[in-house]
Design a protein around this motif. Structure first.
Motif, PDB file in Angstrom:
ATOM      1  N   ALA A 137      15.348  -0.585  70.030  1.00 51.57           N
ATOM      2  CA  ALA A 137      14.756  -0.172  68.075  1.00 51.57           C
ATOM      3  C   ALA A 137      13.670  -0.939  67.862  1.00 51.57           C
ATOM      4  N   ARG A 138      13.262  -1.486  68.429  1.00 51.50           N
ATOM      5  CA  ARG A 138      11.506  -1.471  68.325  1.00 51.50           C
ATOM      6  C   ARG A 138      10.775  -0.557  69.435  1.00 51.50           C
ATOM      7  N   GLY A 139      11.548   0.706  70.035  1.00 51.66           N
ATOM      8  CA  GLY A 139      11.168   1.619  70.273  1.00 51.66           C
ATOM      9  C   GLY A 139      10.205   1.328  71.216  1.00 51.66           C
ATOM     10  N   ASP A 140      10.000   0.560  72.316  1.00 56.56           N
ATOM     11  CA  ASP A 140       8.847   0.512  72.854  1.00 56.56           C
ATOM     12  C   ASP A 140       9.382   0.804  74.405  1.00 56.56           C
ATOM     13  N   VAL A 141      10.097   1.185  74.789  1.00 56.48           N
ATOM     14  CA  VAL A 141      10.776   1.743  75.984  1.00 56.48           C
ATOM     15  C   VAL A 141      10.941   2.982  76.269  1.00 56.48           C
ATOM     16  N   PRO A 142       9.703   3.244  77.078  1.00 53.79           N
ATOM     17  CA  PRO A 142       9.917   5.538  77.667  1.00 53.79           C
ATOM     18  C   PRO A 142      10.815   5.722  77.965  1.00 53.79           C
ATOM     19  N   LEU A 143      11.043   6.908  77.711  1.00 52.37           N
ATOM     20  CA  LEU A 143      11.821   7.635  78.763  1.00 52.37           C
ATOM     21  C   LEU A 143      10.848   7.593  80.433  1.00 52.37           C
ATOM     22  N   LEU A 144      11.868   7.377  81.546  1.00 55.76           N
ATOM     23  CA  LEU A 144      11.144   7.839  82.931  1.00 55.76           C
ATOM     24  C   LEU A 144      10.470   9.810  82.686  1.00 55.76           C
ATOM     25  N   PRO A 145       8.967   9.537  83.432  1.00 56.86           N
ATOM     26  CA  PRO A 145       8.805  10.833  83.806  1.00 56.86           C
ATOM     27  C   PRO A 145       9.741  11.586  83.959  1.00 56.86           C
ATOM     28  N   GLY A 146       9.856  12.865  83.426  1.00 58.62           N
ATOM     29  CA  GLY A 146      10.692  14.368  83.432  1.00 58.62           C
ATOM     30  C   GLY A 146      12.180  14.375  82.856  1.00 58.62           C
ATOM     31  N   ILE A 147      12.564  13.485  82.269  1.00 63.45           N
ATOM     32  CA  ILE A 147      14.461  12.763  82.024  1.00 63.45           C
ATOM     33  C   ILE A 147      14.175  13.976  81.034  1.00 63.45           C
ATOM     34  N   GLU A 148      13.066  14.183  79.821  1.00 64.11           N
ATOM     35  CA  GLU A 148      13.871  15.130  78.556  1.00 64.11           C
ATOM     36  C   GLU A 148      13.342  16.602  79.225  1.00 64.11           C
ATOM     37  N   ARG A 149      12.484  16.093  79.782  1.00 64.06           N
ATOM     38  CA  ARG A 149      12.146  17.380  79.671  1.00 64.06           C
ATOM     39  C   ARG A 149      12.713  17.987  80.751  1.00 64.06           C
ATOM     40  N   LEU A 150      13.569  17.862  82.116  1.00 64.06           N
ATOM     41  CA  LEU A 150      14.675  18.342  82.936  1.00 64.06           C
ATOM     42  C   LEU A 150      15.673  18.069  81.611  1.00 64.06           C
ATOM     43  N   MET A 151      16.110  17.271  81.025  1.00 62.84           N
ATOM     44  CA  MET A 151      17.766  18.096  80.158  1.00 62.84           C
ATOM     45  C   MET A 151      17.339  19.023  79.430  1.00 62.84           C
ATOM     46  N   LEU A 152      16.079  18.866  78.599  1.00 69.33           N
ATOM     47  CA  LEU A 152      15.794  20.257  77.639  1.00 69.33           C
ATOM     48  C   LEU A 152      16.143  21.584  77.894  1.00 69.33           C
ATOM     49  N   GLU A 153      15.466  21.644  79.174  1.00 60.94           N
ATOM     50  CA  GLU A 153      14.965  22.486  80.345  1.00 60.94           C
ATOM     51  C   GLU A 153      16.874  22.912  80.917  1.00 60.94           C
ATOM     52  N   ALA A 154      17.285  22.328  81.580  1.00 62.89           N
ATOM     53  CA  ALA A 154      19.366  23.077  82.389  1.00 62.89           C
ATOM     54  C   ALA A 154      19.987  22.607  80.393  1.00 62.89           C
ATOM     55  N   ARG A 155      19.751  22.448  79.709  1.00 59.85           N
ATOM     56  CA  ARG A 155      20.734  22.264  78.544  1.00 59.85           C
ATOM     57  C   ARG A 155      19.650  24.065  78.576  1.00 59.85           C
ATOM     58  N   ALA A 156      19.072  24.539  78.268  1.00 61.70           N
ATOM     59  CA  ALA A 156      18.594  26.221  78.120  1.00 61.70           C
ATOM     60  C   ALA A 156      18.987  26.542  78.771  1.00 61.70           C
ATOM     61  N   GLN A 157      18.749  26.230  80.438  1.00 63.44           N
ATOM     62  CA  GLN A 157      19.457  27.471  81.336  1.00 63.44           C
ATOM     63  C   GLN A 157      20.767  27.560  81.121  1.00 63.44           C
ATOM     64  N   GLY A 158      21.920  26.797  81.003  1.00 63.27           N
ATOM     65  CA  GLY A 158      23.397  26.519  80.437  1.00 63.27           C
ATOM     66  C   GLY A 158      23.841  25.385  81.246  1.00 63.27           C
ATOM     67  N   LEU A 159      23.115  24.579  82.179  1.00 57.71           N
ATOM     68  CA  LEU A 159      23.624  23.713  82.737  1.00 57.71           C
ATOM     69  C   LEU A 159      24.529  22.521  81.057  1.00 57.71           C
ATOM     70  N   ARG A 160      25.701  21.377  81.592  1.00 55.73           N
ATOM     71  CA  ARG A 160      26.153  21.105  81.204  1.00 55.73           C
ATOM     72  C   ARG A 160      25.470  19.159  81.407  1.00 55.73           C
ATOM     73  N   LEU A 161      25.066  18.563  80.515  1.00 54.60           N
ATOM     74  CA  LEU A 161      25.000  16.787  81.114  1.00 54.60           C
ATOM     75  C   LEU A 161      26.047  15.941  80.330  1.00 54.60           C
ATOM     76  N   ALA A 162      25.627  14.901  81.010  1.00 56.47           N
ATOM     77  CA  ALA A 162      26.566  14.047  80.443  1.00 56.47           C
ATOM     78  C   ALA A 162      26.071  12.440  81.351  1.00 56.47           C
ATOM     79  N   ILE A 163      26.899  12.179  80.868  1.00 58.67           N
ATOM     80  CA  ILE A 163      26.078  10.249  81.349  1.00 58.67           C
ATOM     81  C   ILE A 163      27.120   9.057  81.912  1.00 58.67           C
ATOM     82  N   VAL A 164      26.732   8.449  82.960  1.00 57.48           N
ATOM     83  CA  VAL A 164      27.876   8.127  83.881  1.00 57.48           C
ATOM     84  C   VAL A 164      27.124   6.916  83.768  1.00 57.48           C
TER      85      VAL A 164
END
Ligand code: XBP
Length: 268
Positions: free
Chosen positions: A101-128
């Protein structure tokens, strides 16, 4: 629904592990455990070397028990009750979610970029993941730049299944909830336990490594990379036949998935 024999070659969903895959969180976990021990008046201290060994076991409560059984020099370690461990772990989860919550843990390179793009291309996402659901929520709320509230069709986390990774249970659970066959999915994992869990559920996995997992045995992985890559920060292939050319995108994942399907068909 039993979809085990169904040949469904098209990639439909990406299944992401969390710790060490979405963000470099294992250090935050380690510090949260140590802070919980201190608050409880215990002199247990998990340094990086010890934590590396303790990561053999997934799940925080299970990890504490593993420590007490195999690494602690405390004479009374064996008599520690499950209730005491559960209480310690509750404090650990509070420490961990407060840190995120202090907000200082960044995502690893490419994670958010890939998720955004995959969703835009119609892929579904899940967390496991084996981590506690509150930890996933904290990461989604504080480390992503976008609002992710409708991004994931399934968030499979923690003790919803009897056996955590490397058992395949959590992947079976996610497939059931997604109503997909293993052959329609690709996992993104960071550890040998995660790879085994996905593979034993019939799902191929792309691995990105981190300091705690770079020495793991990743036999059977579809591809091993240092990370997923960002424009200006290319990823590198550590092992595998296909090369994303510095950046993992949806087109590359479709190619990787087709390659894995062809290999499975070839090996019978
Ligand atoms: C999850 C983990 C977890 C956490 C501990 O990895 O490594 O075991 O370290 O979580 P993945 P809890 O996301 O790859 O499954 O303390 O909340 O149990």
């Amino acid at each position: 629904m039993d979809r085990g024999n169904l040949r469904a070659d098209k990639l439909v969903a990406l299944l992401f592990a969390v710790d060490g895959t979405l963000a470099d969180t294992e250090e935050i976990h380690r510090q949260a455990f140590n802070a919980a021990f201190r608050v409880a008046g215990l002199d247990w201290l998990w340094d990086r070397e010890l934590y590396h060994k303790l990561l053999t076991v997934t799940g925080g409560k299970e990890r504490i028990r593993y420590y007490l059984d195999g690494f602690s020099t405390d004479a009374s370690a064996r008599s520690v009750t499950d209730d005491f461990i559960a209480e310690l772990h509750r404090t650990k989860t509070e420490n961990y979610t407060d840190a995120l919550a202090r907000g200082d843990v960044p995502l690893l390179p490419g994670i958010e970029r890939l998720m955004l793009e995959a969703r835009a291309q119609g892929l579904r996402l899940a967390i496991v993941t084996t981590t506690t659901p509150a930890n996933v929520t904290a990461l989604l709320d504080h480390s992503f730049l976008h609002d992710t509230s409708d991004w994931f069709d399934v968030i499979a986390a923690g003790s919803v299944v009897p056996n955590k990774k490397p058992a395949p249970d959590i992947y079976h659970y996610a497939l059931e909830r997604l109503d997909l066959a293993a052959s329609q999915c690709l996992a993104i994992e960071d550890s040998a336990n995660g790879l085994r869990s996905a593979r034993d559920a019939g799902i191929d996995a792309l691995i990105t490594v981190n300091r705690y997992t770079e020495d793991h045995d990743f036999t059977g992985a579809a591809l091993i990379l240092d990370h997923l890559g960002e424009p200006g920060k290319p990823c590198h292939v550590l092992a595998g036949e296909l090369d994303p050319g510095g950046l993992v995108d949806t087109a590359f994942l479709l190619r990787l998935h087709a390659h894995c399907q062809a290999q499975r068909a070839h090996s019978g």
